[in-house]
Every structure is written in C-alpha cells, then in structure tokens.
Design a protein around this motif. Sequence first.
Motif, PDB file in Angstrom:
ATOM      1  N   ARG A 147     -56.329  28.094   2.917  1.00  0.00           N
ATOM      2  CA  ARG A 147     -55.030  27.447   2.762  1.00  0.00           C
ATOM      3  C   ARG A 147     -54.103  27.839   3.892  1.00  0.00           C
ATOM      4  O   ARG A 147     -54.006  29.015   4.263  1.00  0.00           O
ATOM      5  CB  ARG A 147     -54.405  27.837   1.423  1.00  0.00           C
ATOM      6  N   ASN A 149     -50.203  27.100   4.403  1.00  0.00           N
ATOM      7  CA  ASN A 149     -49.003  26.515   3.804  1.00  0.00           C
ATOM      8  C   ASN A 149     -49.408  25.478   2.757  1.00  0.00           C
ATOM      9  O   ASN A 149     -50.045  25.813   1.782  1.00  0.00           O
ATOM     10  CB  ASN A 149     -48.106  25.924   4.897  1.00  0.00           C
ATOM     11  N   GLU A 150     -49.063  24.202   2.949  1.00  0.00           N
ATOM     12  CA  GLU A 150     -49.407  23.165   1.975  1.00  0.00           C
ATOM     13  C   GLU A 150     -50.574  22.310   2.440  1.00  0.00           C
ATOM     14  O   GLU A 150     -50.684  21.129   2.098  1.00  0.00           O
ATOM     15  CB  GLU A 150     -48.180  22.286   1.704  1.00  0.00           C
ATOM     16  N   THR A 151     -51.459  22.918   3.205  1.00  0.00           N
ATOM     17  CA  THR A 151     -52.608  22.194   3.764  1.00  0.00           C
ATOM     18  C   THR A 151     -53.893  22.954   3.481  1.00  0.00           C
ATOM     19  O   THR A 151     -53.939  24.190   3.591  1.00  0.00           O
ATOM     20  CB  THR A 151     -52.449  22.015   5.285  1.00  0.00           C
ATOM     21  N   SER A 228     -49.244  17.930  -4.591  1.00  0.00           N
ATOM     22  CA  SER A 228     -47.917  18.493  -4.818  1.00  0.00           C
ATOM     23  C   SER A 228     -47.874  19.299  -6.109  1.00  0.00           C
ATOM     24  O   SER A 228     -47.203  20.319  -6.202  1.00  0.00           O
ATOM     25  CB  SER A 228     -46.866  17.377  -4.864  1.00  0.00           C
ATOM     26  N   ARG A 230     -50.347  21.400  -8.279  1.00  0.00           N
ATOM     27  CA  ARG A 230     -51.701  21.933  -8.191  1.00  0.00           C
ATOM     28  C   ARG A 230     -52.268  22.309  -9.549  1.00  0.00           C
ATOM     29  O   ARG A 230     -53.325  22.909  -9.635  1.00  0.00           O
ATOM     30  CB  ARG A 230     -51.714  23.138  -7.247  1.00  0.00           C
TER      31      ARG A 230
END
Length: 277
Positions: A147, A149-151, A228, A230
């Motif tokens: 992972r 951040n948000e990727t 968004s 999880r």
Amino acid sequence: EADQRKDEFPATLSHELRNPLAPLRNALQLMRLKGDRPTPKVRDIMERQLNHLVRLVDDLLEMSRITRGLFELRRERVELAAIVRNAVETTHPLVQAGSHQLDVSLPGEALWLYGDPVRLTQILGNLVNNAAKYTDDGGSITLSARRENETAVISVRDNGWGIDAGGLERIFGMFTREDHARQSSQGGLGIGLTLSRRLVEMHGGTIEARSDGKGCGSEFIVRLPLASDRAALAQSAAAAAPLPAAMRVLVVDDNDDAAATLGMLLEELGAQVDVVN
C-alpha cells in the motif's frame, strides 16, 4: 488493416480462453481419480473458473467493443489477496511447466479494491504468464503487493530475458513481441499486455514496465486506487427456491448437453420436465 482486424478475433479468443480451461481440465481429471466425488475445494475451483470462462466468452462475442475498449466493467468490492490467489491458480500450469519458483508477498492488512474481479485477475494472470514465458526454465518470479497512501501497488518481477530500453513502451502495443519472443514456442500472440493496460486504465490505474536491458529480467508495476470504503461487505448467495410441484417445463435446445443439464437442474428444483433436442 482489415486483415489485421480479422486476425485479432481468433488471437484474442485463444489467449483469453486458455487459462481458465487448464484448472477445469485438472479438476475433472482429479474427480475421475477420486471416483467422481468432488471435494469442496475442487468444486469451488471449477465454479470460479467456469464463471470466469463464461464472462470472457460473453465479452468476446462482442469483439468490436473489446477492440475499442468499450466493454463494461462489473465492479464490486474485492480484496486484493483474493485477486492474487485467483491469478496464481490460473497461471499455475505455465509456471509449473517452466519449473519456476513463484514467490508471493502480500501486506498484513487487507487491501480493498472497487473493481471487476475477473478483469483484475486477468491483468495479474497476463503478467505472471508473461514472466513464465519469457524466463528460462527454473527461473524466479515474484508477485508482491503493498500500500502507498490510497493506492495498491502490485509488482510482477522476474529474472528472465529482459527488455531493451526502446521496447519498454512498445511492448504495450497490439501484437508486439520482442525478437527473442518470436524464437520461443511460447512467444504468445502479443495481445496480453495491450489488454492489461486497457483494463488497468479502465480501473483508474496505471501500468509500467521496467528492465535494465536484455538478460536482466523485467518488472511490471500496476497501481490501482483503493476502495474509498475498505470495509468488506458480506455477500451471500441465496439458495434456489423449489419450483411449484405442478410446474411443467419444456426444454428445447439444439445443444444436446445444454438441454440435458438444464432439464436435470429443473427437475432438482421440483419441476416436471420434458427435453426435446
């Protein structure tokens, strides 16, 4: 150009249908060895791969949509670990045939994506299959995820033949293969990476190739946005409700096996069935 488009259909067809057929064939052989008594694991594998196959055929019947990248994604919340597991299962025959060592590394936390699980499996399966094809027997392949951040960042790395600097972008073109691939009986049809890039971009992600040159192996890195929300959503399949006992059904089909199996299924659900071929 028209001739290339004509050739594109059987090329895509053979490439996409090959992988799910291998575990189905293995599962059927295993059932024969066990006296036609499938274990839950074997049954789950067959169901998953058959669903995969049906989905691919549905899309391949609309080839014009595929070549233009217009086919529809069937999105749902899916855990990356499940996608990786399915991709490893699908690519196992080719990895095993090359006596490769496949190492899988996943983060301790669950990474949730909002995407099409069949297509995501297809992306990773294409990358692992390419690594197996373009690596000498006994090679090393690493599939890892992390992972940022948000990727979600997924890497498929091998110690195979490698790619020269000029080919790093060219290999994503339709029917493009490196020179050494043309000399290999497993050179493929040159469409897997094109489809993978299209699918990654449709999921809002990116894919890139890295290599230090011929003989230095290669790495493909896929970046996909995390869902968004999880949190896993419970998904349960509703059991089929019995049909009314008085219901009579006539099954007519020019495919004898399709008619017979549909008739047996309806009988199990409580209907009175007549089958006509």
